[in-house]
Design an enzyme around this catalytic site. Structure first.
Site, mmCIF file in Angstrom:
data_model
loop_
_atom_site.group_PDB
_atom_site.id
_atom_site.type_symbol
_atom_site.label_atom_id
_atom_site.label_comp_id
_atom_site.label_asym_id
_atom_site.label_seq_id
_atom_site.Cartn_x
_atom_site.Cartn_y
_atom_site.Cartn_z
ATOM 1 N N LYS A 107 -26.807 -51.279 43.682
ATOM 2 C CA LYS A 107 -27.972 -50.446 44.012
ATOM 3 C C LYS A 107 -28.545 -50.854 45.371
ATOM 4 O O LYS A 107 -28.879 -50.025 46.203
ATOM 5 C CB LYS A 107 -29.035 -50.565 42.912
ATOM 6 C CG LYS A 107 -28.602 -49.848 41.631
ATOM 7 C CD LYS A 107 -29.453 -50.185 40.425
ATOM 8 C CE LYS A 107 -28.911 -49.502 39.175
ATOM 9 N NZ LYS A 107 -29.612 -49.871 37.946
ATOM 10 N N GLN B 217 -34.429 -53.701 35.835
ATOM 11 C CA GLN B 217 -33.091 -53.632 35.241
ATOM 12 C C GLN B 217 -33.147 -54.088 33.779
ATOM 13 O O GLN B 217 -33.628 -55.180 33.476
ATOM 14 C CB GLN B 217 -32.130 -54.525 36.059
ATOM 15 C CG GLN B 217 -30.685 -54.402 35.689
ATOM 16 C CD GLN B 217 -30.062 -53.053 36.067
ATOM 17 O OE1 GLN B 217 -30.312 -52.510 37.136
ATOM 18 N NE2 GLN B 217 -29.281 -52.494 35.160
ATOM 19 N N ASP C 177 -37.043 -44.630 37.370
ATOM 20 C CA ASP C 177 -36.066 -44.486 36.284
ATOM 21 C C ASP C 177 -36.529 -43.481 35.224
ATOM 22 O O ASP C 177 -35.765 -43.133 34.327
ATOM 23 C CB ASP C 177 -35.836 -45.843 35.588
ATOM 24 C CG ASP C 177 -34.633 -46.574 36.151
ATOM 25 O OD1 ASP C 177 -33.712 -45.898 36.660
ATOM 26 O OD2 ASP C 177 -34.611 -47.816 36.088
#
Ligand code: NDP
Length: 281
Positions: free
Chosen positions: A50, A94, A117
């Site tokens: 990422k 994460q 997200d």
């Protein structure tokens, strides 16, 4: 029949190039902060990919690698700092987090406008009520890949195997919002093949290598393999690729299918959050 392979790598590359062109023209760059707590090896790889992708397209990024022992309080303090940072427009934590940290509490601490997200309860609610805002990256990537190959969803039988909050459920909602007739299967589903054999569109998001075999797939189906399993150092999906390929009309490979799309959607979401926060067009 031999299925057309849906090339997530090429599609993601095209999306990245578009974002790069847009970002080049921006004076203030969009910024993404990634927070990793603990030593999960797959998570380490994902956050590096990422970060590199952000660099490639000109998005500013900050990566926080916290030790396994990080307390919930410390993590929440970091989120608070990132919520206030003018350089940061998207915050991603994460998952999974270490066991002693309450995942929901941490995700809810992310400022709504920086929820890149789409895991906050508000964004989940928006998705469930058909008003999609920040949409989780993997499900969004699945839909974008289906669109790229002009797969019609309206009225189709779509079967999603897996009901996690980050993949299965949001994917099912996105399909429903696009007028597919959706069935969600999970570990307690009795007679999984009964459902999968009826699927015009079959999405496997389980994490069990080769769970989906050719006898479970309808002739001419579209098969999307979200699964990532590491076997003897190799990545394989949830679908028994070669035999299923002979039966399906379209299929995604692992690697090179949904994975690159997820990352492309993350940077797209970062740019979207940036525009929302700064008012840039
Ligand atoms: P989870 O472990 O959170 O969820 C797995 C789901 O599969 C659960 O709903 C579970 O059911 C269901 N399941 C387990 N065994 C079976 C079975 N035998 N038959 C039917 N359903 C079953 O995983 P995630 O959703 O986070 O991820 C799924 C896969 O996708 C993993 O391989 C992961 O690595 C991969 N992944 C890939 C990404 C990408 O970018 N390509 C991004 C994110 C994930 P139950 O709810 O009953 O337990």
């Amino acid at each position: 029949m031999t299925a057309t392979i849906m090339d997530g790598k090429a599609t993601a590359e095209k999306i990245r190039a578009g974002i790069k062109a847009e970002v080049t023209n921006l004076k203030v760059k969009p910024g993404l902060a990634a927070v990793l707590a603990g030593k999960n090896p797959a998570s380490q790889v994902y956050v590096e990919i990422k970060r590199k992708t952000c660099d490639d397209v000109g998005i500013y990024s900050e990566l926080y690698k916290l030790p396994e022992e990080t307390t919930e309080k410390e993590l929440l303090q970091l989120i608070d700092k990132l919520n206030k940072s003018e350089k940061i427009h998207g915050i991603l934590v994460q998952l999974p987090l270490p066991k002693h940290i309450n995942e929901e509490k941490v995700l809810e601490a992310i400022a709504l406008e920086k929820d890149v997200d789409g895991f906050s309860l508000v964004n989940v609610g928006r998705l469930a009520s058909g008003r999609e805002a920040a949409v989780p990256c993997t499900p969004k990537g699945v839909i974008r890949l289906l669109e790229e190959y002009s797969i019609d969803l309206a009225g189709k039988n779509a079967v999603v195997i897996g009901r996690s909050n980050i993949v299965g459920k949001p994917t099912a909602l996105l399909l429903l919002n696009r007028n597919a007739t959706v069935t969600i299967c999970h570990s307690k589903t009795a007679d999984l093949p009964h459902y999968t054999k009826k699927a015009d569109i079959l999405i496997a998001a389980v994490g069990k290598p080769k769970l989906v075999t050719a006898d479970m797939v309808k002739e001419g189906a579209v098969v999307i393999d979200v699964g990532i399993n590491r076997i003897d150092g190799k990545l394989i999906g949830d679908v028994d690729f070669e035999p299923v390929r002979k039966k399906a009309a379209y299929i995604t490979p692992v690697p090179g299918g949904v994975g690159p799309m997820t990352v492309a959607m993350l940077i797209e979401n970062t740019l979207e959050r940036y525009k929302k926060i700064t008012g840039a067009k």
